[in-house]
Design an enzyme around this catalytic site. Structure first.
Site, short mmCIF file in Angstrom:
data_model
loop_
_atom_site.label_atom_id
_atom_site.label_comp_id
_atom_site.label_asym_id
_atom_site.label_seq_id
_atom_site.Cartn_x
_atom_site.Cartn_y
_atom_site.Cartn_z
N TRP A 3 -10.11 -0.58 -29.90
CA TRP A 3 -9.21 -1.23 -30.86
C TRP A 3 -7.91 -0.45 -31.02
O TRP A 3 -7.91 0.78 -31.09
CB TRP A 3 -9.91 -1.32 -32.21
CG TRP A 3 -8.97 -1.60 -33.35
CD1 TRP A 3 -8.35 -0.68 -34.16
CD2 TRP A 3 -8.53 -2.88 -33.80
NE1 TRP A 3 -7.55 -1.32 -35.08
CE2 TRP A 3 -7.64 -2.67 -34.88
CE3 TRP A 3 -8.80 -4.19 -33.37
CZ2 TRP A 3 -7.03 -3.72 -35.55
CZ3 TRP A 3 -8.18 -5.23 -34.05
CH2 TRP A 3 -7.31 -5.00 -35.12
N ARG A 5 1.16 5.67 -48.44
CA ARG A 5 0.87 5.93 -47.02
C ARG A 5 2.08 5.76 -46.08
O ARG A 5 3.15 5.40 -46.49
CB ARG A 5 -0.27 5.02 -46.55
CG ARG A 5 -0.05 3.53 -46.70
CD ARG A 5 -1.30 2.80 -46.19
NE ARG A 5 -1.19 1.36 -46.33
CZ ARG A 5 -1.68 0.69 -47.37
NH1 ARG A 5 -2.28 1.32 -48.34
NH2 ARG A 5 -1.54 -0.63 -47.43
N ASP A 6 1.79 6.04 -44.81
CA ASP A 6 2.66 5.77 -43.66
C ASP A 6 3.94 6.59 -43.64
O ASP A 6 5.06 6.04 -43.58
CB ASP A 6 2.97 4.26 -43.56
CG ASP A 6 1.70 3.41 -43.54
OD1 ASP A 6 0.63 3.96 -43.26
OD2 ASP A 6 1.79 2.20 -43.82
N TRP A 17 -11.21 -2.99 -36.20
CA TRP A 17 -10.63 -1.93 -37.02
C TRP A 17 -11.74 -1.04 -37.61
O TRP A 17 -12.77 -1.54 -38.07
CB TRP A 17 -9.80 -2.54 -38.14
CG TRP A 17 -9.01 -1.53 -38.92
CD1 TRP A 17 -7.77 -1.06 -38.62
CD2 TRP A 17 -9.43 -0.87 -40.13
NE1 TRP A 17 -7.39 -0.14 -39.56
CE2 TRP A 17 -8.38 0.01 -40.50
CE3 TRP A 17 -10.57 -0.91 -40.92
CZ2 TRP A 17 -8.43 0.81 -41.64
CZ3 TRP A 17 -10.63 -0.10 -42.05
CH2 TRP A 17 -9.56 0.75 -42.40
N GLU A 67 4.31 -1.70 -46.00
CA GLU A 67 3.67 -0.69 -45.15
C GLU A 67 4.66 -0.19 -44.09
O GLU A 67 5.69 -0.82 -43.82
CB GLU A 67 2.45 -1.29 -44.44
CG GLU A 67 1.37 -1.77 -45.40
CD GLU A 67 0.10 -2.26 -44.72
OE1 GLU A 67 -0.98 -1.89 -45.18
OE2 GLU A 67 0.20 -3.02 -43.73
N ASN A 114 -4.21 -0.62 -33.58
CA ASN A 114 -3.19 -1.27 -34.43
C ASN A 114 -1.92 -0.44 -34.41
O ASN A 114 -1.45 -0.11 -33.31
CB ASN A 114 -3.71 -1.72 -35.79
CG ASN A 114 -4.28 -0.70 -36.73
OD1 ASN A 114 -5.35 -0.18 -36.48
ND2 ASN A 114 -3.62 -0.42 -37.83
N ASP A 115 -1.29 -0.17 -35.54
CA ASP A 115 0.10 0.34 -35.59
C ASP A 115 0.46 1.41 -34.55
O ASP A 115 -0.30 2.36 -34.36
CB ASP A 115 0.38 1.00 -36.94
CG ASP A 115 -0.15 0.25 -38.11
OD1 ASP A 115 -0.65 -0.87 -37.94
OD2 ASP A 115 -0.06 0.79 -39.22
N PHE A 157 -4.68 7.65 -41.00
CA PHE A 157 -3.85 6.45 -41.04
C PHE A 157 -2.47 6.73 -40.44
O PHE A 157 -2.17 7.82 -39.99
CB PHE A 157 -3.74 5.93 -42.48
CG PHE A 157 -4.89 5.04 -42.92
CD1 PHE A 157 -6.07 4.99 -42.21
CD2 PHE A 157 -4.77 4.24 -44.05
CE1 PHE A 157 -7.13 4.17 -42.62
CE2 PHE A 157 -5.80 3.40 -44.46
CZ PHE A 157 -6.98 3.37 -43.75
N SER A 158 -1.59 5.72 -40.52
CA SER A 158 -0.32 5.76 -39.77
C SER A 158 0.63 6.87 -40.21
O SER A 158 0.57 7.34 -41.35
CB SER A 158 0.39 4.41 -39.90
OG SER A 158 -0.29 3.48 -39.11
N TRP A 168 -2.56 -9.33 -39.10
CA TRP A 168 -3.80 -9.04 -39.82
C TRP A 168 -4.59 -10.30 -40.17
O TRP A 168 -5.79 -10.23 -40.43
CB TRP A 168 -3.51 -8.21 -41.08
CG TRP A 168 -3.29 -6.76 -40.76
CD1 TRP A 168 -2.16 -6.03 -41.00
CD2 TRP A 168 -4.23 -5.85 -40.16
NE1 TRP A 168 -2.33 -4.73 -40.56
CE2 TRP A 168 -3.59 -4.60 -40.05
CE3 TRP A 168 -5.53 -5.98 -39.69
CZ2 TRP A 168 -4.22 -3.48 -39.49
CZ3 TRP A 168 -6.15 -4.87 -39.13
CH2 TRP A 168 -5.50 -3.64 -39.04
C1 FRU Z 1 -0.62 -1.23 -41.30
C2 FRU Z 1 -1.67 -0.32 -41.90
C3 FRU Z 1 -1.04 0.94 -42.46
C4 FRU Z 1 -2.17 1.92 -42.42
C5 FRU Z 1 -2.89 1.51 -41.16
C6 FRU Z 1 -4.37 1.71 -41.19
O1 FRU Z 1 -1.11 -2.12 -40.34
O2 FRU Z 1 -2.40 -1.02 -42.90
O3 FRU Z 1 -0.46 0.79 -43.73
O4 FRU Z 1 -1.72 3.25 -42.39
O5 FRU Z 1 -2.60 0.15 -40.94
O6 FRU Z 1 -4.95 1.45 -39.94
#
Ligand code: FRU
Length: 502
Positions: free
Chosen positions: A24, A154-155, A51, A209, A26-27, A83-84, A307
């Site tokens: 998997w 976050r992020d 996820w 985000e 994502n970001d 996380f990101s 998402w």
């Molecule tokens: C965005 C997000 C971020 C987070 C990450 C978790 O897609 O929700 O805010 O850090 O994915 O996987």
């Protein structure tokens, strides 16, 4: 890989886009050009293709097209998910993690604490460092470096801010539920001091985000420079679900001031069309930019998914591709600076085996014309279309007996659209089959389109890249017809150029 050799399980594996081998994604995280390579880290589940177990995967590329996969860079453990976040090259060793001979790379990620940890439910910003150019990472023993006791903080995106008087590190983060971007500064990447908060503003019907903040010349520098604040939003995008909005304005080292906030006028829903979007499609999310790119170019990559249905897209054994890398610039459009995007590479130069199909001009009158010889599964298509009396003009890509993805302009509605309702597999989620639109105006009576087609996606750059739509599609490998069409009258297509890859 070509369509005809694609195995059933691998039929959607992209050729021009990054995908993980069998896990998997994502970001995109930690995008940086370092030691001659582009580094792409990304949210990754090393143990599955949905996820979970969030860790940072890692890949590198010399050209943003061919990627080498590396082992997981920063792994989750019993205490925290990773996380990101972002990475900077600490050239002057301000953090002290390096030596005078070897400066460190410093990663900033969000610690999402797990049930076993006393901080469970809290998100805080943490640091890891690499002394071998980004391949192996150690966590800082003093983590977290910023903790606000918040469950939705976050992020972190970190960059070096420099003015005539001063220079320091700036971190841009979000309080996701509050629709706020929160800024901090630091001299040493470890001790952070609060600067300011931006938001809520413009689109707020989902969490905020993955923010980003950077300065760009306007019109190549002829009109000074502006700052761009990117805020990804989920859900609440212009065509539903995840999307990225941006603000243009000023940043004085402390505060970001938006000059593109829409404060009055139409209803909330109608105002979506007045906000600035990185992309109007359904599959361009968590977009962030690279640090340290040669020539100061600003390059971005996004996660090509949404998402709404992210965990259900029918790819196997991997799940979720990244977008193409895009170069963004600020150009004055209708009196205001706006982001204009183009692919960050020239596929003609970078891809060995290509086949060209050129066609100067085609006049269509309420008809569909299949372009023999121009079909393909992985293509770049360029054309200019001038609608005469037609009310809809466009093309069908990845066409087959019973399917095809329509890309076109509805002239009366002044809308660019991607219609993927009949694009192939779509029943894996009720909201996937969609007709996605973006406002568009003709330039000298015409519409110019550049389209990248791959085994599971279309990316449209219209009017020189001032309007873009990115959408996933899941067609049969045999569906490779390309056709042009005009509905309700006549239209003139010119400068049709198709490059087929592989
Ligand atoms: C965005 C997000 C971020 C987070 C990450 C978790 O897609 O929700 O805010 O850090 O994915 O996987």
């Amino acid at each position: 890989m070509t369509a005809s050799t694609a195995s059933t399980a691998e039929k959607y594996r992209p050729s021009l886009h990054f995908s993980a081998q069998d896990t998997w994604v994502n970001d995109p995280n930690g995008l940086i050009y370092h030691d001659g390579l582009y580094h792409l880290y990304y949210q990754n589940n090393p143990f599955g293709n949905v996820w979970g177990n969030m860790s940072w995967g890692h890949a590198t590329s010399p050209d943003l097209l061919s990627w080498t996969r590396h082992p997981v860079a920063i792994a989750c453990d019993e205490n925290e998910d990773i996380f990101s976040g972002s990475i900077v090259f600490d050239k002057e060793n301000t953090s002290g993690f390096g030596t005078s001979e070897s400066a460190p790379l410093i990663a900033f990620y969000t610690s999402a604490y797990k049930p076993g940890n006393a901080r469970h439910g809290i998100q805080a910003q943490s640091v890891a460092y690499s002394l071998d150019g980004g391949y192996s990472w150690s966590k800082h023993s003093g983590n977290p470096v910023i903790d606000r006791n918040s469950p939705e903080f976050r992020d972190p995106k970190v960059f070096r801010y420099s003015s005539a008087e001063t220079s320091y590190w700036v971190m841009v983060t979000v309080e996701a539920q509050d629709h706020q971007v929160v800024l901090y500064k630091s001299e040493n990447l470890l001790d952070w001091q609060y600067l300011s908060t931006f938001g809520p503003a413009n689109a707020t019907s989902g969490v905020w985000e993955c923010p980003d903040l950077f300065e760009l010349p306007v019109d190549g520098g002829a009109n000074g420079s502006k700052w761009v604040l990117v805020v990804n939003l989920n859900p609440g995008g212009p065509n539903n679900g995840s999307a990225g909005q941006y603000f243009v304005g000023q940043f004085d080292g402390t505060t970001f001031t938006s000059e593109s906030t829409v404060t009055e006028g139409r209803s909330d829903n109608e105002r979506l069309n007045d906000y600035q979007w990185l992309d109007w499609g359904r599959d361009y999310y968590a977009a962030v930019s690279f640090g340290d790119v040669p020539d100061g170019r600003r390059l971005m990559i996004s996660w090509m998914n949404n998402w709404e249905y992210a965990n259900q897209i029918p790819t196997s054994p991997w799940r979720s591709p990244m977008s193409l890398a895009r170069e963004v610039t600020l150009q004055t459009i209708d009196g205001a600076p706006r982001l204009v995007q183009k692919p960050a590479f020239d596929p003609k130069n970078e891809l060995g085996s290509t086949q060209n199909f050129g066609l100067d001009s085609v006049q269509l009158d309420d008809e569909v014309r299949v372009l023999d010889q121009a079909g393909g599964a992985v293509q770049r298509i360029e054309l200019s279309v001038t609608p005469g009396t037609a009310n809809e003009v466009g093309l069908v890509v990845r066409g087959g007996q019973a399917e095809g993805t329509r890309i076109g302009v509805n002239v009366e509605q002044s809308a660019l659209f991607v219609d993927r309702r009949n694009s192939g597999e779509s029943d894996f989620h009720e909201s996937f089959a969609s007709l996605d639109k973006a406002p568009i105006l003709p330039l000298n009576g015409s519409y110019e389109l550049t389209i990248f087609v791959d085994h599971c996606s279309v990316e449209i750059f219209a009017q020189g890249g001032s309007v873009t739509i990115t959408d996933l599609i899941f067609p049969s490998p045999e569906s490779i017809d390309l056709s042009l069409y005009a509905t309700g009258g006549s239209a003139q297509f010119s400068n049709v150029d198709v490059v087929r890859f592989y």
